[in-house]
Design an enzyme around this catalytic site. Structure first.
Site, short mmCIF file in Angstrom:
data_model
loop_
_atom_site.label_atom_id
_atom_site.label_comp_id
_atom_site.label_asym_id
_atom_site.label_seq_id
_atom_site.Cartn_x
_atom_site.Cartn_y
_atom_site.Cartn_z
N GLU A 46 35.72 -52.86 -15.80
CA GLU A 46 35.39 -53.79 -16.75
C GLU A 46 36.29 -54.96 -16.75
O GLU A 46 37.32 -55.25 -17.26
CB GLU A 46 35.69 -53.07 -18.19
N ASP B 215 39.24 -49.61 -17.74
CA ASP B 215 39.13 -50.51 -18.98
C ASP B 215 39.98 -51.54 -18.92
O ASP B 215 41.16 -51.50 -18.07
CB ASP B 215 39.37 -49.45 -20.14
#
Length: 823
Positions: free
Chosen positions: A545, A492
């Site tokens: 990401e 993330d």
């Protein structure tokens, strides 16, 4: 909240410092309290006599008259204990007082002693063996060893000591008397360190790839004694103690020892087993104390409770076949369609084991190859969806224990489904019982407040330049994949890690050593994490990401790019540009789409710059962004038609697919973690259920055809796997391209994003395909469409078109995507 001693535990006012009963112990009958630890030199000068030795340290119960004879008594053996201690001649050396030095007493009471094992327990000293115990609230302490019983002298404030004229330190236990109870227990301070030199060396170097096996709490056996070994990294602490339910949350009597310059503190506690709650009581540099959850706890209490839990896994895996096969092909050359799941809300109220009975069957029925679990690691606030982690090594206890989570992963694997997990190494919350200023100073976070504070989320960023912090995170990535058989990590917020100026204004950040904005420490960490994980875990995949144009996110770490950096080493990267552009296009009324045709075609300009995943994730269906179907223009029929056409285009586009739960059946409402998907929309009793079931049936068929068609996935990362048929038909809102297998076998994908039927639409095709057969049409009646289909094989004509020598004529349904393969 700082834990308090249990109300059922001893009252420190009654027990600390003096006895509360009038009962005289043997120690009191035979000895006076030692003077406040005279220095050893003074004791030597006084040449303590044999009679004093007996009075000061040996109770009437402990040593018979024969023990003071010049000739040592023979060994005695007690059943189950082994040989008793050998009693030494008291004439051989001058004795010392066994009582603790005032400085040691003060440091133990204050929680600032770095080496309690050096003064507590049993130690060979002039005159015999000194026994010392620190048992707050105890009324009496007796040493047991074979037939030997020595009641120690009460030195006050929970300290007990005695000197026994023995030749060697015996194996011993303690009999501890409290008000209303007597406990026989092992002495924690008789055990050697549980961490070896290699562990400490690797920790000091920041290279312990299985850090969770060294630090944390581990039920184990030492010298035949069952207990739990505790270890924690706290280099700035003045002292660390273990507190838990086993000591009524008062760690005073359980100080840990510091193991050299590594900053690691360690203690083996006999009798403590799996299921016990604990925290570390840390004395900070300023002398204040804080109770902290274990950074490497493998199990936690159910939030909002914050204690760590001693855990021992007893799970037996059954996914050997899956693990043996998953490395057969790299992820970017294999089919991958991912169903993103928020476990607590997919079916609210289900545990890991209950989810294991439903989720694998549902995902397998829809044909997805993988699930991606939103963060599973423990987090205090459910509204963060798991993205603010406090327990990096513990699956959230909301749904069960770690073995329950293993069961879920195992069942998914046995159903043929890979498991990806969201992993959050970018930042952590500021909760005062977790990682923030863990030992009183910045430790896991950067020491520079400007570098530590994450500007967007009110959290703290990790100090990626500190080797122990990198080790904590790299080992954590390995931990999930090795211990829980996770097949991949979706990392993330990578962009927030890579740039020093991320969400920061001028003056709020400091350039790197080259004057640039790149966070060189974060780059090195990501490279190390990826290289380590791919080396250790065959078949694993990491997914970034990353929302910028950083060069080389999925390039190998040892390959240097034009920017001068080696690649970050990820296997795949989320294509945030494709997601944003394509959704912008689809959200427009069809009449305006021709002016924005480039938003669909631009992705092919950079499609092979990285290995991409096409994500329609949770982030796109919350916080006012609307669900996927609700983004679409038009009435309800048109909205569903647009979504179906979009999904057909997405599954044909180069890259892997990811779809968030609820979007597979055209849920109209945004996702909420409070109640999850609107499953009632599929209930046959609901009037519009067929509309939602139709979209779900399409997703199932998309996955089925996709997995059976190598042209759609084998060459996802190579330009030879794609060829435009027509990419500039903006006036028609039509997009057509070929996907090609390694042997040239094609699949033709045609999308008509206009709300009109286009009969006889001519498209250029390869001349070596004798006929084309429609294998999927998103306008089919069973999906809820108008059933404008091409039921018969379509044969090419010799008329050249779109720069190709042959062409076919198709009927293009409105707001639909059609797939054709060679017949």
């Amino acid at each position: 909240m700082t834990p308090r001693p249990s109300s059922s535990g001893p009252d420190p006012k009654k027990t600390t410092g003096k006895k509360t009963t009038g009962k005289q112990t043997a120690g009191k009958e035979t000895a006076k309290p030692a003077k406040k630890a005279a220095p050893k030199k003074e004791v030597a000068k006084k040449a303590v006599a044999k009679k004093a030795v007996t009075k000061k340290a040996v109770t009437k119960k402990a040593v018979a008259k024969k023990t003071v004879a010049k000739k040592a008594a023979p060994r005695k053996t007690a059943p189950g204990v082994g040989a008793g201690p050998t009693v030494a001649s008291p004439e051989t050396e001058a004795a010392v007082s066994p009582a603790l030095d005032p400085g040691d007493r003060e440091r133990l009471l204050a929680g600032t002693h770095h080496d309690p094992h050096a003064v507590l327990g049993a130690h060979r000293v002039p005159g015999g063996v000194a026994f010392r115990a620190f048992r707050p609230y105890a009324l009496a302490v007796t040493v047991l060893s074979g037939e030997l019983r020595v009641e120690l002298h009460d030195d006050g404030e929970g300290f007990f000591s005695g000197l026994v004229p023995l030749d060697e330190v015996p194996v011993h236990r303690l009999l501890v008397t409290y008000e209303g109870t007597v406990q026989e227990t092992e002495d924690p301070y008789r055990f050697l360190p549980t961490l070896g030199d290699l562990d400490l060396h690797l920790i000091g170097e920041g290279r312990h790839e299985q850090l969770w096996r060294a630090l944390g709490a581990h039920p184990t056996t030492r010298d035949g004694v069952a207990g739990t070994r505790f270890a924690v990294w706290a280099p700035n602490a003045r002292g660390v103690r273990v507190a838990g339910g086993f000591n009524f949350w008062d760690g005073t009597g359980h100080p840990m020892r510091s193991l050299g310059p590594t900053g690691v503190w360690e203690l083996f506690l006999p009798g403590v087993g799996a299921g016990e709650l604990y925290k570390f009581e840390i004395t900070r540099p300023d002398g204040s104390r804080t109770f902290r959850a274990d950074p490497l706890a493998r199990r936690t209490e159910v939030p909002p409770a914050t204690s760590s839990v001693v855990h021992a896994s007893h799970y037996t895996w059954g996914d050997e076949e899956w693990l043996a096969l998953r490395a057969d092909a790299p992820a970017h050359e294999a089919p991958m369609s991912v169903y993103e799941v928020h476990l607590p809300s997919w079916r609210p109220g289900l545990t890991y084991r209950e989810l294991a009975e439903q989720l694998p069957a549902y995902v397998a029925d829809l044909g997805f190859t993988h699930v991606e679990l939103m963060p599973v690691a423990e987090h205090p606030f459910g509204g963060s969806w798991g993205y603010q982690v406090t327990g990096f090594y513990a699956p959230t206890a909301r749904l069960g224990d770690p073995d329950d989570f293993k069961y879920l992963v195992d069942r998914l694997h046995r159903a043929g489904i890979g498991v990806l997990m969201d992993w959050v190494p970018a930042h952590f919350p500021r909760d005062d019982w977790a990682l923030a200023e863990f030992d009183g100073r910045p430790l896991y976070e950067h020491s520079d407040p400007l570098r530590a504070a994450h500007p967007d989320w009110g959290t703290l960023e990790f100090d990626f330049g500190r080797r122990e912090v990198r080790n904590f995170l790299v080992a954590n990535a390995v931990y999930w994949c090795e211990e829980f058989h996770i097949d991949g990590l979706r990392v993330d917020a990578v962009a927030s890690m890579l740039y020093l100026d991320y969400s920061r204004e001028p003056g709020q950040w400091t350039p790197n050593e080259h004057g640039g904005r790149e966070n060189l420490d974060a780059v090195a960490f990501l490279q190390e994490m990826n290289a380590t994980l791919y080396r250790r875990v065959p078949g694993v995949v990491t997914v970034a990401e990353e929302s910028t144009a950083w060069d080389g996110v999925t390039r190998a770490t040892h390959h240097q790019g034009p920017s001068g950096f080696g690649g970050l080493g990820f296997g795949l990267k989320w294509n945030m540009g494709w997601m944003h552009d394509s959704l912008e296009y689809m959200s427009r009324e069809p009449v305006y789409r021709k002016y924005h045709h480039g938003e669909l075609t631009f992705s092919m300009v950079y499609a092979y710059s990285e290995n991409y995943v096409l994500p329609i994730s949770h982030d796109e269906v919350v916080h006012g962004k609307k669900s996927l179907v609700s983004k679409m223009p038009g009435d309800w029929w048109q909205q569903r038609a647009n979504e179906r056409a979009y999904l057909g285009y997405m599954w044909a586009h180069p890259g892997k697919q990811l779809l968030f739960m609820g979007q597979e059946f055209a849920q109209g409402a945004e996702w909420s973690e409070a109640h999850g998907p609107d499953w009632w929309l599929l209930d046959p009793e609901y009037g519009a259920a067929a509309d939602h079931r139709g979209v779900r049936d399409l997703v199932r068929d998309l996955n089925t055809v996709y997995r059976a068609t190598p042209a759609l996935w084998r060459r996802d990362t190579h330009p030879s796997g794609f060829a435009w048929v027509v990419g500039d038909a903006a006036e028609d809102d039509v997009l057509a391209f070929l996907r090609l297998d390694a042997d040239g076998t094609p699949l033709l994908s045609v999308s008509n994003f206009a709300p009109v039927v286009r009969p006889g639409y001519r498209l250029g095709v390869p001349e070596d395909v004798p006929a084309w057969h429609e294998v999927l049409n998103t306008d089919a009646a069973r999906y809820g469409g108008g059933d404008v289909v091409n039921p018969d094989p379509v044969k090419p004509e010799a008329q050249g078109w779109h720069g190709r020598p042959a062409s076919i004529r198709l009927t293009l349904p409105p707001l639909a995507t059609v797939w054709l393969r060679p017949a």
